[in-house]
Write an enzyme that holds these catalytic residues in place. Structure first.
Site, PDB file in Angstrom:
ATOM      1  N   MET A 131      -7.755 -34.316   5.962  1.00 20.43           N
ATOM      2  CA  MET A 131      -7.720 -35.447   6.869  1.00 20.43           C
ATOM      3  C   MET A 131      -6.436 -36.271   6.742  1.00 20.43           C
ATOM      4  O   MET A 131      -5.860 -36.702   7.740  1.00 20.43           O
ATOM      5  CB  MET A 131      -8.940 -36.341   6.623  1.00 20.43           C
ATOM      6  CG  MET A 131      -9.084 -37.481   7.618  1.00 20.43           C
ATOM      7  SD  MET A 131     -10.662 -38.336   7.470  1.00 20.43           S
ATOM      8  CE  MET A 131     -11.787 -37.102   8.111  1.00 20.43           C
ATOM      9  N   LYS A 132      -5.961 -36.485   5.520  1.00 23.66           N
ATOM     10  CA  LYS A 132      -4.763 -37.314   5.331  1.00 23.66           C
ATOM     11  C   LYS A 132      -3.492 -36.613   5.796  1.00 23.66           C
ATOM     12  O   LYS A 132      -2.487 -37.274   6.088  1.00 23.66           O
ATOM     13  CB  LYS A 132      -4.616 -37.704   3.859  1.00 23.66           C
ATOM     14  CG  LYS A 132      -4.427 -36.533   2.911  1.00 23.66           C
ATOM     15  CD  LYS A 132      -4.329 -37.004   1.475  1.00 23.66           C
ATOM     16  CE  LYS A 132      -4.125 -35.819   0.520  1.00 23.66           C
ATOM     17  NZ  LYS A 132      -4.055 -36.266  -0.885  1.00 23.66           N
ATOM     18  N   GLY A 133      -3.511 -35.285   5.876  1.00 23.76           N
ATOM     19  CA  GLY A 133      -2.381 -34.541   6.391  1.00 23.76           C
ATOM     20  C   GLY A 133      -1.162 -34.581   5.490  1.00 23.76           C
ATOM     21  O   GLY A 133      -1.268 -34.675   4.272  1.00 23.76           O
TER      22      GLY A 133
END
Length: 249
Positions: A131-133
């Site tokens: 999600m944070k990439g």
């Protein structure tokens, strides 16, 4: 005055255009002494580099020495004759990708990824999936129009393939960081062979990535695309989306 570059004779640049100056570093399995320094310079000369000069050298201990040298190369390349396979896809932002999936596909895009084989380095797959990439770009888990499944590290090819079938995935992502003795080539080849053996290759968009992977290599191994260093989730998602649109799925 800016000098004109000769695109048919591109040489390394050091202090002046076309001077051919290169920097290289290496370790020699010999004690650090004057003889070792001379060996390092002779090795550079054997590589075809003229006027080799040692910029830095250090004793690594246990009979090993490390060197950084400069030398002059007479080699050149003709840029007008270089052709490199490139990934052809429209570059989109996070918002544009989700909008296109919603309105052009009309359903969520399903992606399954893993770091496969004995490779336990998840930095690559996490940069794309989590999600944070990475580097300011969200990973696929944050995309509301993408169902992203990150299976983690050391995942057997058989398990990745089975999970992709179970989830009815659109794309399979494979990350390979460990490359010693060509283990990444063997592992990637094995996945394609398994998919072909079960007549599943055309069912999925299959993508690989890693520090020593490029698009040309990926195509040669039977993948649809290869993403090397510097690529982030929007690059991968845009490619998958374009492939699905082209296939009319």
């Amino acid at each position: 005055m800016i000098q004109q570059v000769d695109w048919k004779r591109i040489r390394p640049y050091g202090d002046t255009l076309g001077d051919g100056i290169v920097q290289l570093s290496f370790t020699l399995p010999i004690p650090h002494n004057e003889e070792a320094k001379e060996a390092a310079k002779q090795l550079c000369a054997a590589m075809g580099l003229e006027e080799p000069q040692i910029y830095h050298s250090v004793d690594l201990g246990e009979g090993y020495s490390f060197f950084i040298l400069y030398g002059k190369s007479q080699a050149s390349v003709d840029m007008t004759k270089i052709e490199v396979p490139k990934i052809q896809s429209k570059q989109r932002s996070f918002e544009e990708i989700n909008h296109a999936i919603r309105h052009q596909l009309g359903r969520k895009m399903v992606v399954v990824g893993a770091c496969t084989g004995t490779d336990a380095h998840t930095v690559g797959i996490d940069a794309i999936m989590n999600m944070k990439g990475y580097h300011g770009d969200y990973g696929l888990e944050r995309y509301p129009e993408v169902e992203a499944y990150n299976l983690g590290s050391q995942v057997p090819n058989e398990r990745l393939m089975a999970r992709a079938v179970e989830l009815n995935a659109d794309a399979i992502l494979v990350s390979q960081v460990v490359t010693q003795k060509g283990v990444h080539i063997k592992n990637l080849t094995n996945l394609i062979e398994l998919l072909e053996a079960d007549q599943l290759r055309q069912r999925f968009i299959v993508i690989c990535g890693g520090p020593r992977i490029n698009h040309e290599m990926a195509l040669e191994l039977g993948f649809d695309a290869g993403f090397g260093p510097g690529h982030t989730a929007p690059d991968v998602a845009s490619f998958i989306l374009d492939q699905l649109i082209q296939r009319g799925e």
